[in-house]
Design a protein around this motif. Structure first.
Motif, mmCIF file in Angstrom:
data_model
loop_
_atom_site.group_PDB
_atom_site.id
_atom_site.type_symbol
_atom_site.label_atom_id
_atom_site.label_comp_id
_atom_site.label_asym_id
_atom_site.label_seq_id
_atom_site.Cartn_x
_atom_site.Cartn_y
_atom_site.Cartn_z
ATOM 1 N N ARG A 57 1.817 9.462 9.281
ATOM 2 C CA ARG A 57 2.516 8.174 8.879
ATOM 3 C C ARG A 57 2.417 7.346 9.995
ATOM 4 N NH1 ARG A 57 8.126 10.522 6.060
ATOM 5 N NH2 ARG A 57 6.963 11.983 4.380
ATOM 6 N N THR A 58 1.555 6.201 9.975
ATOM 7 C CA THR A 58 1.307 4.948 10.875
ATOM 8 C C THR A 58 1.213 3.842 10.153
ATOM 9 O OG1 THR A 58 -1.200 5.238 10.766
ATOM 10 C CG2 THR A 58 -0.063 6.803 12.356
ATOM 11 N N PHE A 59 1.409 2.712 10.859
ATOM 12 C CA PHE A 59 0.942 1.410 10.059
ATOM 13 C C PHE A 59 -0.351 1.275 9.522
ATOM 14 C CE2 PHE A 59 5.182 -0.144 11.915
ATOM 15 C CZ PHE A 59 5.379 -1.087 10.850
ATOM 16 N N GLU A 60 -1.233 1.818 10.372
ATOM 17 C CA GLU A 60 -2.676 1.914 9.936
ATOM 18 C C GLU A 60 -2.718 2.553 8.358
ATOM 19 O OE1 GLU A 60 -6.909 1.438 10.115
ATOM 20 O OE2 GLU A 60 -5.261 0.678 11.338
ATOM 21 N N ALA A 61 -1.977 3.724 8.212
ATOM 22 C CA ALA A 61 -2.007 4.357 6.875
ATOM 23 C C ALA A 61 -1.151 3.498 5.980
ATOM 24 C CB ALA A 61 -1.676 5.729 6.969
ATOM 25 N N LEU A 62 -0.289 2.898 6.253
ATOM 26 C CA LEU A 62 0.606 2.147 5.534
ATOM 27 C C LEU A 62 -0.147 0.988 5.069
ATOM 28 C CD1 LEU A 62 3.187 1.199 4.156
ATOM 29 C CD2 LEU A 62 3.934 0.136 6.387
ATOM 30 N N ILE A 63 -0.906 0.147 5.864
ATOM 31 C CA ILE A 63 -1.619 -0.978 5.632
ATOM 32 C C ILE A 63 -2.778 -0.745 4.552
ATOM 33 C CG2 ILE A 63 -3.288 -2.704 6.595
ATOM 34 C CD1 ILE A 63 -1.563 -2.710 8.806
ATOM 35 N N LEU A 64 -3.611 0.607 4.755
ATOM 36 C CA LEU A 64 -4.689 0.918 4.025
ATOM 37 C C LEU A 64 -3.946 1.422 2.658
ATOM 38 C CD1 LEU A 64 -6.524 3.290 6.262
ATOM 39 C CD2 LEU A 64 -7.349 1.253 5.398
ATOM 40 N N SER A 65 -2.877 1.929 2.411
ATOM 41 C CA SER A 65 -2.177 2.246 1.293
ATOM 42 C C SER A 65 -1.889 1.112 0.606
ATOM 43 C CB SER A 65 -1.097 3.174 1.505
ATOM 44 O OG SER A 65 -0.439 3.544 0.255
ATOM 45 N N TYR A 66 -1.309 0.120 1.291
ATOM 46 C CA TYR A 66 -0.860 -1.287 0.502
ATOM 47 C C TYR A 66 -2.008 -1.863 0.135
ATOM 48 C CZ TYR A 66 0.981 -6.020 -0.147
ATOM 49 O OH TYR A 66 1.242 -7.080 -0.728
ATOM 50 N N TYR A 67 -3.230 -2.022 0.580
ATOM 51 C CA TYR A 67 -4.293 -2.632 0.088
ATOM 52 C C TYR A 67 -4.691 -2.159 -1.313
ATOM 53 C CZ TYR A 67 -4.942 -5.525 4.261
ATOM 54 O OH TYR A 67 -4.707 -6.415 5.452
ATOM 55 N N GLU A 68 -4.626 -0.817 -1.126
ATOM 56 C CA GLU A 68 -4.736 -0.102 -2.338
ATOM 57 C C GLU A 68 -3.883 -0.268 -3.553
ATOM 58 O OE1 GLU A 68 -7.841 2.251 -3.193
ATOM 59 O OE2 GLU A 68 -8.486 0.616 -1.673
ATOM 60 N N SER A 69 -2.729 -0.801 -3.397
ATOM 61 C CA SER A 69 -1.297 -0.887 -4.502
ATOM 62 C C SER A 69 -1.677 -2.003 -5.329
ATOM 63 C CB SER A 69 -0.184 -1.001 -3.623
ATOM 64 O OG SER A 69 -0.293 -2.178 -2.993
ATOM 65 N N ASP A 70 -0.979 -1.747 -6.591
ATOM 66 C CA ASP A 70 -1.023 -2.735 -7.510
ATOM 67 C C ASP A 70 -0.541 -3.969 -6.912
ATOM 68 O OD1 ASP A 70 -2.349 -1.404 -9.385
ATOM 69 O OD2 ASP A 70 -0.621 -0.413 -10.467
ATOM 70 N N GLY A 71 0.510 -3.945 -6.345
ATOM 71 C CA GLY A 71 1.319 -5.004 -5.754
ATOM 72 C C GLY A 71 0.362 -5.891 -4.991
ATOM 73 N N PHE A 72 -0.603 -5.543 -4.225
ATOM 74 C CA PHE A 72 -1.472 -6.289 -3.421
ATOM 75 C C PHE A 72 -2.619 -6.825 -4.355
ATOM 76 C CE2 PHE A 72 -5.429 -6.785 -0.912
ATOM 77 C CZ PHE A 72 -5.017 -7.688 -0.140
ATOM 78 N N LYS A 73 -2.967 -5.941 -5.260
ATOM 79 C CA LYS A 73 -4.360 -6.399 -6.029
ATOM 80 C C LYS A 73 -3.944 -7.461 -6.995
ATOM 81 C CE LYS A 73 -6.411 -1.845 -5.763
ATOM 82 N NZ LYS A 73 -6.975 -0.627 -6.389
ATOM 83 N N LYS A 74 -2.654 -7.552 -7.202
ATOM 84 C CA LYS A 74 -2.329 -8.659 -8.348
ATOM 85 C C LYS A 74 -1.860 -9.881 -7.642
ATOM 86 C CE LYS A 74 -0.248 -5.514 -11.488
ATOM 87 N NZ LYS A 74 1.224 -4.921 -12.265
ATOM 88 N N LEU A 75 -1.936 -9.853 -6.289
ATOM 89 C CA LEU A 75 -1.761 -11.244 -5.789
ATOM 90 C C LEU A 75 -3.071 -12.233 -5.856
ATOM 91 C CD1 LEU A 75 -0.483 -10.009 -2.365
ATOM 92 C CD2 LEU A 75 0.967 -11.127 -4.074
ATOM 93 N N LYS A 76 -2.560 -13.501 -5.882
ATOM 94 C CA LYS A 76 -3.776 -14.374 -5.785
ATOM 95 C C LYS A 76 -4.677 -14.417 -4.880
ATOM 96 C CE LYS A 76 -3.569 -17.647 -8.459
ATOM 97 N NZ LYS A 76 -4.151 -17.872 -9.941
ATOM 98 N N PRO A 77 -5.916 -14.533 -4.853
ATOM 99 C CA PRO A 77 -6.788 -14.370 -3.691
ATOM 100 C C PRO A 77 -6.638 -15.245 -2.476
ATOM 101 C CG PRO A 77 -8.212 -14.430 -5.911
ATOM 102 C CD PRO A 77 -6.668 -14.872 -6.255
#
Length: 342
Positions: A57-77
């Motif tokens: 559990r690190t911010f590195e792992a958190l960030i990688l997980s967030y980039y894979e999330s639907d929440g991030f993918k649904k954002l405008k480019p």
């Protein structure tokens, strides 16, 4: 790093390395340095179709997980790009830290450390709120701990925002502008839209005497009748491609090229305050002109596409208040006059 340097199924992806095997539905970020034993161990496990070992559990792992999330993918480019800029800063300073150990005072200190750039400081906090919400969703922090980034008092805007261009600045710009810079200027003034939406304009969007668009920032569909001035100006413009703003070959012009050209025109101007009048300020000019014409908030909003009346008030500024106050007092005078006559 090129694809030649990476093994099969592994690709460089926006600063990270990703294992992609579409036949198995695999798409996994790899944080290990290519060529290291850790990298090959992870790679071989992915080849066998096995899930990687539980992530620390690190911010590195958190960030990688967030980039894979639907929440991030649904954002405008555009929003994704903005998030990546601020997340990269967070990753740099807290990448190895455990998100569960971040408390409100840590986020507050991060915010204050960037006080000289108040917009960026506020955006950092907003991105931290999003990241810590995701940390709760994936179990990195417990629900009862709350979100340590929420409640941080943001810096207030130090002015009414972008400056509208006064008449003397506009006159000098019009006299010196290149054809493309003048076209951008007229479209910004005439439609009240952001430069990003102006650059996306195609001639087909102007059929029927109106600009038919979907705003890039808000995703709001708008249909904006053209002003007589803009109609007349567009009638003089040579169509060199499908796009309205083009390069010499008739291809859609890039933001950077257009921005540099607008800056170059302003650099030739003699006005002592020319540097503070940026292209986005023309959107404020359009907003003010709509108010001065006697339009109410709802009508102005229908043209500019502002998402809230509060933002409209900032764009209208003191001129909006003066115009509304003048109209209110004129109505009061008429009421007093009618009362005397009865």
């Amino acid at each position: 790093m090129t694809k030649k340097d990476l093994p099969k199924f592994v690709y460089a992806d926006r600063g990270y390395i990703r294992f992609i095997r579409r036949a198995r539905g695999q798409s996994v970020m790899m944080k290990e340095e290519p060529g290291t034993p850790e990298f090959w161990d992870h790679y071989n496990r992915l080849l066998r179709g096995r899930e990687p070992a539980p992530t620390k559990r690190t911010f590195e792992a958190l960030i990688l997980s967030y980039y894979e999330s639907d929440g991030f993918k649904k954002l405008k480019p555009r929003t994704q790009a903005d998030y990546r800029t601020y997340i990269s800063h967070i990753r740099k300073i807290w990448g190895t830290k455990d998100p569960a150990k971040i408390e409100t005072h840590h986020v507050y200190e991060l915010h204050r450390a960037n006080a000289q750039r108040w917009r960026q400081a506020n955006y950092l906090v907003q991105v931290m709120v999003v990241l810590m919400n995701h940390a709760r969703l994936i179990g990195f922090i417990k629900k009862e701990h709350g979100n340590p980034a929420k409640g941080i008092p943001l810096f207030k805007q130090q002015s009414d925002g972008w400056e509208p261009w006064p008449d003397d600045v506009r006159a000098e710009f019009e006299a010196l502008a290149t054809p493309r810079a003048r076209l951008v200027y007229e479209l910004c003034i005439g439609t009240g839209q952001r430069i990003g939406d102006i650059l996306k304009a195609r001639w087909g969007h102007f059929e029927g005497g109106a600009y038919d668009l979907t705003q890039g920032k808000t995703n709001a569909p708008l249909w904006i009748p053209l002003t007589d001035r803009l109609k007349a100006y567009l009638a003089t413009v040579e169509k060199r491609g499908l796009a309205v703003i083009t390069d010499r070959a008739g291809r859609p012009a890039s933001y950077r090229a257009v921005n540099d050209e607008m800056l170059a025109v302003r650099a030739k101007m003699k006005h002592p305050d020319k540097a503070k009048y940026v292209t986005h300020g023309l959107r404020k000019n359009a907003t003010i002109e709509l108010y001065l014409a006697g339009n109410k908030d709802e009508l102005v909003q229908a043209v500019t596409g502002h998402s809230s009346v509060e933002m409209l008030k900032k764009y209208g500024g003191q001129l909006r208040q003066r115009e509304l106050a003048t109209r209110a007092q004129e109505a009061r005078n008429r009421f007093e006059q009618n009362r005397k006559e009865t």
